[in-house]
Structure formats: structure tokens, C-alpha cells
Design a protein around this motif. Structure first.
Motif, PDB file in Angstrom:
ATOM      1  N   ALA A   1     -13.230  -0.960  -4.714  1.00 43.41           N
ATOM      2  CA  ALA A   1     -14.231  -0.987  -5.233  1.00 43.41           C
ATOM      3  C   ALA A   1     -15.053   0.207  -5.408  1.00 43.41           C
ATOM      4  O   ALA A   1     -15.920   0.383  -6.268  1.00 43.41           O
ATOM      5  N   TYR A   2     -14.689   1.211  -4.697  1.00 43.26           N
ATOM      6  CA  TYR A   2     -15.812   2.608  -4.709  1.00 43.26           C
ATOM      7  C   TYR A   2     -14.653   3.650  -5.031  1.00 43.26           C
ATOM      8  O   TYR A   2     -15.337   4.810  -5.072  1.00 43.26           O
ATOM      9  N   VAL A   3     -13.754   3.522  -5.703  1.00 44.90           N
ATOM     10  CA  VAL A   3     -12.787   4.672  -6.098  1.00 44.90           C
ATOM     11  C   VAL A   3     -12.945   4.636  -7.632  1.00 44.90           C
ATOM     12  O   VAL A   3     -12.808   3.733  -8.373  1.00 44.90           O
TER      13      VAL A   3
ATOM     14  N   VAL B   1       0.935  -1.174  -0.149  1.00 45.34           N
ATOM     15  CA  VAL B   1      -0.154  -0.039   0.012  1.00 45.34           C
ATOM     16  C   VAL B   1       0.908   1.340  -0.062  1.00 45.34           C
ATOM     17  O   VAL B   1       0.659   2.120  -0.513  1.00 45.34           O
ATOM     18  N   PHE B   2       1.959   1.308   0.889  1.00 46.41           N
ATOM     19  CA  PHE B   2       2.770   2.400   0.756  1.00 46.41           C
ATOM     20  C   PHE B   2       3.378   2.663  -0.510  1.00 46.41           C
ATOM     21  O   PHE B   2       3.706   3.761  -0.841  1.00 46.41           O
ATOM     22  N   LEU B   3       3.973   1.852  -0.995  1.00 47.88           N
ATOM     23  CA  LEU B   3       4.716   1.908  -2.479  1.00 47.88           C
ATOM     24  C   LEU B   3       3.640   2.265  -3.557  1.00 47.88           C
ATOM     25  O   LEU B   3       3.940   3.131  -4.383  1.00 47.88           O
TER      26      LEU B   3
ATOM     27  N   LEU C   1     -10.138  -3.788   3.609  1.00 46.87           N
ATOM     28  CA  LEU C   1     -10.274  -2.442   3.553  1.00 46.87           C
ATOM     29  C   LEU C   1      -9.679  -1.798   1.850  1.00 46.87           C
ATOM     30  O   LEU C   1     -10.294  -1.177   1.381  1.00 46.87           O
ATOM     31  N   ILE C   2      -8.615  -2.693   1.626  1.00 51.12           N
ATOM     32  CA  ILE C   2      -8.135  -2.416   0.239  1.00 51.12           C
ATOM     33  C   ILE C   2      -8.998  -2.808  -0.743  1.00 51.12           C
ATOM     34  O   ILE C   2      -9.199  -2.120  -1.744  1.00 51.12           O
TER      35      ILE C   2
ATOM     36  N   LEU D   1      -6.036  -9.141  11.481  1.00 50.43           N
ATOM     37  CA  LEU D   1      -5.700  -7.762  11.242  1.00 50.43           C
ATOM     38  C   LEU D   1      -5.345  -7.628   9.720  1.00 50.43           C
ATOM     39  O   LEU D   1      -5.789  -6.687   9.292  1.00 50.43           O
ATOM     40  N   ALA D   2      -4.670  -8.602   9.263  1.00 53.65           N
ATOM     41  CA  ALA D   2      -4.290  -8.813   7.872  1.00 53.65           C
ATOM     42  C   ALA D   2      -5.305  -8.984   6.911  1.00 53.65           C
ATOM     43  O   ALA D   2      -5.549  -8.353   6.086  1.00 53.65           O
TER      44      ALA D   2
END
Length: 88
Positions: free
Chosen positions: A85-87, A17-19, A79-80, A72-73
Motif C-alpha cells: 500500500a505504501y510503495v 515473496v522470494f520469487l 506486512l505484504i 505468523l502467516a
């Protein structure tokens, strides 16, 4: 083992995600492949953690930590996928 797999999958998804963020939102197939491998690690770690928590006369701290890290993973992966899906 489940704790190691959980930490590894959390770190891998976080780095992917950061990259992607650092590239201006452009993801590459390498980041997707790393996230897919992290999802496989997460699933294996969750199964190992749930199996090891049922054993008797065993120190359960790392079993519980493994379950927490793998959940957590899974939350990060959810969330990813939800954000993707909504962007527009």
C-alpha cells in the motif's frame, strides 16, 4: 492439521515473496493466487487450532504450534499488504 496448514501457508508466502524479489519486484498472478490459497489455509488452520485447543484431555503442543504458525502467516500477509500500500 492446524500445524501443517500453518507451516504450509508460511512457506508458500515466503516462496512467493522470494520469487517476486528474484524477478526484480515484478509479481505474477501465479504468486498472487498462491498467496490467496495460503491465506485460505491460514484461516482454516487458525480455526482448527482454536477449536482443538478447547478439547479436554488432549496433547496441546501441536494445537498451540498451529496457532503460532497461523498467526505468523497472518503477520506475513499483513506486512505484504502494508508494504504494497505504501510503495510507489
Amino acid at each position: 492439521m492446524s500445524t501443517i496448514l500453518g507451516v504450509l501457508s508460511c512457506v508458500t508466502m515466503g516462496v512467493a515473496v522470494f520469487l517476486s524479489y528474484r524477478n526484480g519486484g515484478e509479481s505474477s498472478p501465479r504468486y498472487g493466487a498462491a498467496s490467496l490459497l495460503a491465506a485460505v489455509f491460514m484461516l482454516a488452520g487458525l480455526i482448527l487450532g482454536l477449536y482443538s485447543i478447547t478439547e479436554k484431555d488432549k496433547f496441546k503442543l501441536f494445537s498451540v504450534l498451529g496457532i503460532i504458525f497461523n498467526v505468523l502467516a497472518f503477520g506475513m500477509l499483513s506486512l505484504i499488504l502494508f508494504a504494497g500500500a505504501y510503495v510507489d
